[in-house]
Design an enzyme around this catalytic site. Structure first.
Site, PDB file in Angstrom:
ATOM      1  N   LYS A 103       4.192  -3.911   5.916  1.00  0.00           N
ATOM      2  CA  LYS A 103       4.177  -3.917   4.447  1.00  0.00           C
ATOM      3  C   LYS A 103       5.579  -3.708   3.878  1.00  0.00           C
ATOM      4  O   LYS A 103       5.930  -4.288   2.858  1.00  0.00           O
ATOM      5  CB  LYS A 103       3.219  -2.830   3.932  1.00  0.00           C
ATOM      6  CG  LYS A 103       1.763  -3.181   4.153  1.00  0.00           C
ATOM      7  CD  LYS A 103       1.369  -4.318   3.251  1.00  0.00           C
ATOM      8  CE  LYS A 103       0.047  -4.916   3.631  1.00  0.00           C
ATOM      9  NZ  LYS A 103      -0.286  -6.095   2.842  1.00  0.00           N
ATOM     10  N   TYR A 124       1.317  -0.957  10.506  1.00  0.00           N
ATOM     11  CA  TYR A 124       0.896  -1.548   9.238  1.00  0.00           C
ATOM     12  C   TYR A 124       1.952  -1.301   8.156  1.00  0.00           C
ATOM     13  O   TYR A 124       2.315  -2.211   7.398  1.00  0.00           O
ATOM     14  CB  TYR A 124      -0.448  -0.924   8.828  1.00  0.00           C
ATOM     15  CG  TYR A 124      -1.043  -1.485   7.572  1.00  0.00           C
ATOM     16  CD1 TYR A 124      -1.605  -2.761   7.565  1.00  0.00           C
ATOM     17  CD2 TYR A 124      -1.047  -0.759   6.390  1.00  0.00           C
ATOM     18  CE1 TYR A 124      -2.158  -3.285   6.416  1.00  0.00           C
ATOM     19  CE2 TYR A 124      -1.603  -1.269   5.231  1.00  0.00           C
ATOM     20  CZ  TYR A 124      -2.160  -2.531   5.251  1.00  0.00           C
ATOM     21  OH  TYR A 124      -2.708  -3.049   4.105  1.00  0.00           O
ATOM     22  N   HIS A 164     -11.817   2.724   4.587  1.00  0.00           N
ATOM     23  CA  HIS A 164     -10.908   3.675   3.955  1.00  0.00           C
ATOM     24  C   HIS A 164     -11.670   4.930   3.551  1.00  0.00           C
ATOM     25  O   HIS A 164     -12.882   5.019   3.713  1.00  0.00           O
ATOM     26  CB  HIS A 164     -10.246   3.025   2.746  1.00  0.00           C
ATOM     27  CG  HIS A 164      -9.257   1.971   3.128  1.00  0.00           C
ATOM     28  ND1 HIS A 164      -9.443   0.639   2.857  1.00  0.00           N
ATOM     29  CD2 HIS A 164      -8.079   2.055   3.781  1.00  0.00           C
ATOM     30  CE1 HIS A 164      -8.412  -0.050   3.311  1.00  0.00           C
ATOM     31  NE2 HIS A 164      -7.575   0.776   3.885  1.00  0.00           N
ATOM     32  N   SER A 203       0.846  -1.187   0.000  1.00  0.00           N
ATOM     33  CA  SER A 203       0.000   0.000   0.000  1.00  0.00           C
ATOM     34  C   SER A 203       0.881   1.236   0.000  1.00  0.00           C
ATOM     35  O   SER A 203       2.025   1.199   0.488  1.00  0.00           O
ATOM     36  CB  SER A 203      -0.854  -0.050   1.267  1.00  0.00           C
ATOM     37  OG  SER A 203      -1.263   1.232   1.622  1.00  0.00           O
ATOM     38  N   SER A 204       0.361   2.349  -0.497  1.00  0.00           N
ATOM     39  CA  SER A 204       1.188   3.557  -0.580  1.00  0.00           C
ATOM     40  C   SER A 204       1.463   4.162   0.798  1.00  0.00           C
ATOM     41  O   SER A 204       2.245   5.113   0.903  1.00  0.00           O
ATOM     42  CB  SER A 204       0.541   4.588  -1.505  1.00  0.00           C
ATOM     43  OG  SER A 204      -0.795   4.769  -1.149  1.00  0.00           O
ATOM     44  N   CYS A 205       0.861   3.603   1.868  1.00  0.00           N
ATOM     45  CA  CYS A 205       1.163   4.116   3.209  1.00  0.00           C
ATOM     46  C   CYS A 205       2.558   3.740   3.682  1.00  0.00           C
ATOM     47  O   CYS A 205       2.985   4.155   4.756  1.00  0.00           O
ATOM     48  CB  CYS A 205       0.125   3.645   4.215  1.00  0.00           C
ATOM     49  SG  CYS A 205       0.285   1.904   4.585  1.00  0.00           S
TER      50      CYS A 205
HETATM   51  N1  LIG Z   1      -8.367  -1.142   0.149  1.00  0.00           N
HETATM   52  C1  LIG Z   1      -7.475  -0.263  -0.244  1.00  0.00           C
HETATM   53  O1  LIG Z   1      -7.755   0.943  -0.459  1.00  0.00           O
HETATM   54  C2  LIG Z   1      -6.069  -0.696  -0.489  1.00  0.00           C
HETATM   55  C3  LIG Z   1      -5.213   0.255  -0.972  1.00  0.00           C
HETATM   56  C4  LIG Z   1      -3.913  -0.110  -1.222  1.00  0.00           C
HETATM   57  C5  LIG Z   1      -3.501  -1.410  -0.960  1.00  0.00           C
HETATM   58  N2  LIG Z   1      -4.350  -2.334  -0.490  1.00  0.00           N
HETATM   59  C6  LIG Z   1      -3.793  -3.668  -0.208  1.00  0.00           C
HETATM   60  O2  LIG Z   1      -4.471  -4.729  -0.823  1.00  0.00           O
HETATM   61  C7  LIG Z   1      -4.457  -5.860   0.038  1.00  0.00           C
HETATM   62  C8  LIG Z   1      -5.886  -6.354   0.248  1.00  0.00           C
HETATM   63  O3  LIG Z   1      -6.710  -5.307   0.711  1.00  0.00           O
HETATM   64  P1  LIG Z   1      -8.299  -5.350   0.658  1.00  0.00           P
HETATM   65  O4  LIG Z   1      -8.767  -3.961   0.681  1.00  0.00           O
HETATM   66  O5  LIG Z   1      -8.735  -6.284  -0.407  1.00  0.00           O
HETATM   67  O6  LIG Z   1      -8.618  -5.997   2.084  1.00  0.00           O
HETATM   68  P2  LIG Z   1      -9.943  -6.770   2.575  1.00  0.00           P
HETATM   69  O7  LIG Z   1     -11.102  -6.445   1.701  1.00  0.00           O
HETATM   70  O8  LIG Z   1     -10.037  -6.543   4.047  1.00  0.00           O
HETATM   71  O9  LIG Z   1      -9.559  -8.302   2.327  1.00  0.00           O
HETATM   72  C9  LIG Z   1      -8.520  -8.901   3.023  1.00  0.00           C
HETATM   73  C10 LIG Z   1      -8.616 -10.398   2.882  1.00  0.00           C
HETATM   74  O10 LIG Z   1      -7.559 -10.973   3.629  1.00  0.00           O
HETATM   75  C11 LIG Z   1      -7.998 -12.163   4.189  1.00  0.00           C
HETATM   76  N3  LIG Z   1      -7.342 -12.409   5.478  1.00  0.00           N
HETATM   77  C12 LIG Z   1      -7.176 -11.532   6.512  1.00  0.00           C
HETATM   78  N4  LIG Z   1      -6.563 -12.157   7.540  1.00  0.00           N
HETATM   79  C13 LIG Z   1      -6.343 -13.442   7.128  1.00  0.00           C
HETATM   80  C14 LIG Z   1      -5.759 -14.580   7.751  1.00  0.00           C
HETATM   81  N5  LIG Z   1      -5.279 -14.522   9.009  1.00  0.00           N
HETATM   82  N6  LIG Z   1      -5.731 -15.730   7.051  1.00  0.00           N
HETATM   83  C15 LIG Z   1      -6.203 -15.802   5.793  1.00  0.00           C
HETATM   84  N7  LIG Z   1      -6.756 -14.770   5.146  1.00  0.00           N
HETATM   85  C16 LIG Z   1      -6.828 -13.589   5.824  1.00  0.00           C
HETATM   86  C17 LIG Z   1      -9.495 -12.043   4.420  1.00  0.00           C
HETATM   87  O11 LIG Z   1     -10.034 -13.315   4.155  1.00  0.00           O
HETATM   88  P3  LIG Z   1     -11.543 -13.805   4.605  1.00  0.00           P
HETATM   89  O12 LIG Z   1     -12.486 -12.910   3.868  1.00  0.00           O
HETATM   90  O13 LIG Z   1     -11.615 -15.198   4.146  1.00  0.00           O
HETATM   91  O14 LIG Z   1     -11.608 -13.622   6.085  1.00  0.00           O
HETATM   92  C18 LIG Z   1      -9.919 -10.970   3.426  1.00  0.00           C
HETATM   93  O15 LIG Z   1     -10.670 -11.510   2.359  1.00  0.00           O
HETATM   94  C19 LIG Z   1      -3.775  -5.407   1.330  1.00  0.00           C
HETATM   95  O16 LIG Z   1      -2.450  -5.834   1.320  1.00  0.00           O
HETATM   96  C20 LIG Z   1      -3.806  -3.921   1.279  1.00  0.00           C
HETATM   97  O17 LIG Z   1      -2.693  -3.329   1.874  1.00  0.00           O
HETATM   98  C21 LIG Z   1      -5.643  -2.012  -0.251  1.00  0.00           C
END
Ligand SMILES: NC(=O)c1ccc[n+]([C@@H]2O[C@H](COP(=O)([O-])OP(=O)(O)OC[C@H]3O[C@@H](n4cnc5c(N)ncnc54)[C@H](OP(=O)(O)O)[C@@H]3O)[C@@H](O)[C@H]2O)c1
Length: 243
Positions: free
Chosen positions: A142, A138, A181, A109-111
């Site tokens: 990352k 966090y 977010h 992530s950009s953070c």
């Molecule tokens: N959202 C943003 O704006 C954003 C921006 C930049 C980067 N990102 C990056 O993209 C990635 C995903 O983000 P997201 O927004 O898609 O998050 P999210 O919607 O919260 O999804 C995260 C997923 O991770 C799984 N997870 C969490 N803990 C786990 C564990 N202990 N074991 C197995 N699976 C686990 C969860 O699975 P279950 O559903 O099965 O519980 C969930 O589906 C992250 O690395 C984040 O830093 C996100």
């Protein structure tokens, strides 16, 4: 090169990013996806992850599983954000090395960038200054993920790459007011304001930080592109270039 029948593990496939990657892979005809919910496979558990990789032997891995949240959650559950993300990344990246995964894409992530890094953010600004205090745990996790990919490549020749997307929005986002977010939080606040005929809506922050927004389907496209075309030590920012 990823083939349509290659065995591909998308970690975090129910999340916003993981589900967009799955949609994109399926639309492109990739038909051999391995998927596990966190209840089926807790990625914090080293033995469980080891067993999963030795049984399934995925060829390609998209690592989109993470403990994710907004500013409030990041600042409140500081130990959890650090510990859980370090465990998830270490387990998946190490077992990918042990079991000969051909290529892995780690999503950060950009953070990760210093609080006062110049804009636009460039990859070379990593570790050039202090992090934003509220999400330091966090961000440290990352950064460790980036360094794992970088150093498994340097020491063992693993083809592990990292992508750092900007603020995302799209299907399967989280609209919880305490845990979301910026875009989903604003959508919800204004939606409820309209329904309730409110005269004002409270928006957090000073309004000074620059934000760049990317639809999650565009991130999925970029992720697939990187998986198919990019193999290098340097992690890659993913954004629109417009703030
Ligand atoms: N959202 C943003 O704006 C954003 C921006 C930049 C980067 N990102 C990056 O993209 C990635 C995903 O983000 P997201 O927004 O898609 O998050 P999210 O919607 O919260 O999804 C995260 C997923 O991770 C799984 N997870 C969490 N803990 C786990 C564990 N202990 N074991 C197995 N699976 C686990 C969860 O699975 P279950 O559903 O099965 O519980 C969930 O589906 C992250 O690395 C984040 O830093 C996100």
């Amino acid at each position: 090169m990823m083939e349509k029948a290659s065995k591909i593990y998308v970690a975090g496939h129910r999340g916003m990013v993981g589900s967009a990657i799955v949609r994109k892979l399926q639309a492109e005809g990739y038909c051999n996806l391995v998927l596990r919910t966190s209840a089926e496979l807790d990625l914090r558990n080293q033995a469980a992850v080891e067993k999963f990789f030795s049984e399934e032997k995925p060829e390609y891995v998209f690592l989109a599983a993470a403990k994710v949240g907004g500013i409030l959650a990041n600042n409140t559950y500081r130990a959890d954000f650090l510990y859980e993300n370090l465990m998830i990344e270490s387990n998946v990246i190490h077992q990918s090395y042990v079991h000969g995964v051909k290529k892995l894409l780690f999503l950060g992530s950009s953070c990760i960038y210093p609080k006062f890094a110049p804009q636009p953010l460039k990859e070379e600004y990593l570790l050039s200054g202090y992090l934003e205090e509220t999400n330091e745990p966090y961000a440290i996790a990352k950064i460790a993920g980036i360094k794992l990919c970088e150093n498994y490549r340097r020491q063992y020749g693993c083809d592990f790459i990292s992508a750092m997307p900007t603020n995302l929005y799209g299907p399967n986002d989280n609209y919880d007011l305490n845990n979301s977010h910026v875009i989903p939080a604003l959508l919800r606040k204004f939606h409820e304001g309209k329904i309730n005929n409110s005269t004002s809506v409270e928006v957090w922050g000073s309004g000074n930080p620059l934000r760049e927004f990317l639809h999650v389907d565009d991130l999925a496209l970029a992720s697939l592109f990187l998986m198919e075309n990019y193999s290098d030590l340097q992690f890659v920012n993913v954004g629109t270039g417009k703030t």
